[in-house]
Design an enzyme around this catalytic site. Structure first.
Site, mmCIF file in Angstrom:
data_model
loop_
_atom_site.group_PDB
_atom_site.id
_atom_site.type_symbol
_atom_site.label_atom_id
_atom_site.label_comp_id
_atom_site.label_asym_id
_atom_site.label_seq_id
_atom_site.Cartn_x
_atom_site.Cartn_y
_atom_site.Cartn_z
ATOM 1 N N HIS A 181 -40.139 -51.317 30.086
ATOM 2 C CA HIS A 181 -39.800 -49.892 30.021
ATOM 3 C C HIS A 181 -40.762 -49.183 29.070
ATOM 4 C CE1 HIS A 181 -35.312 -50.232 31.387
ATOM 5 N NE2 HIS A 181 -36.135 -50.923 32.165
ATOM 6 N N GLU A 190 -40.212 -47.271 26.552
ATOM 7 C CA GLU A 190 -39.863 -47.415 25.140
ATOM 8 C C GLU A 190 -40.326 -48.752 24.574
ATOM 9 O OE1 GLU A 190 -36.253 -45.228 27.024
ATOM 10 O OE2 GLU A 190 -37.801 -46.645 27.654
ATOM 11 N N CYS A 231 -32.017 -46.579 27.927
ATOM 12 C CA CYS A 231 -30.990 -47.481 28.452
ATOM 13 C C CYS A 231 -30.468 -48.349 27.311
ATOM 14 C CB CYS A 231 -31.579 -48.354 29.567
ATOM 15 S SG CYS A 231 -32.750 -49.606 28.964
ATOM 16 N N CYS A 275 -33.265 -50.663 25.730
ATOM 17 C CA CYS A 275 -34.197 -49.947 24.865
ATOM 18 C C CYS A 275 -33.505 -49.442 23.604
ATOM 19 C CB CYS A 275 -34.849 -48.807 25.633
ATOM 20 S SG CYS A 275 -35.924 -49.399 26.959
#
Length: 149
Positions: free
Chosen positions: A56, A58, A86, A89
């Site tokens: 992701h 992040e 999410c 993260c």
């Protein structure tokens, strides 16, 4: 004197990262990490490119910022994210002890707030910065994705 380096300025930079993800066929989420008005890390989703569910935006930016700083803690840093993090993260951001998170649009289905994940107690959160722009980019991505299938 008014500084040009405000939340909107840095969110625009995160949106540029999200556009890179869009161009690569990735869900368009982008991130920049800032300390003292300087961008020290950037990231965008790479889950399809790397065939890695943990890639992701992040996570990419946490690693890059930690490398830049030479340590695992992001105290004094602000992360600008186009979409609410999410739970995965948010957990990583918790452990990074990041000082501030600014995100654009909420993720009503998979965001950390929906799942009940807590951020570090000292982490400040600001939401809704350029939410319309971030949301529009996501909507455009999924409309195009549906039309291709």
């Amino acid at each position: 004197m008014l500084s040009p380096f405000n939340d909107e300025y840095f969110m625009k930079k995160a949106l540029q990262e999200a556009e890179y993800a869009f161009e690569k066929g990735e869900i368009p989420v982008g991130v920049v990490v800032v300390i003292k008005d300087k961008i020290i890390a950037r990231g965008y989703n790479l889950t399809e490119t790397l065939n890695d569910v943990t890639a992701h935006a992040e996570m990419q930016a946490i690693t890059a910022a930690s490398n830049f700083l030479g340590g695992k803690y992001l105290t004094g840093c602000t992360m600008y994210i186009t979409l609410e993090p999410c739970q995965m993260c948010a957990g990583a951001l918790y452990w990074s002890q990041i000082s501030k998170i600014v995100f654009g649009t909420p993720d009503l289905q998979r965001g950390y707030r929906k799942t009940g994940v807590q951020l570090h107690p000292k982490t400040e959160v600001v939401s809704g910065i350029m939410a319309a722009e971030a949301s529009e980019l996501l909507k455009r991505f999924f409309i195009e994705k549906r039309n291709l299938n």
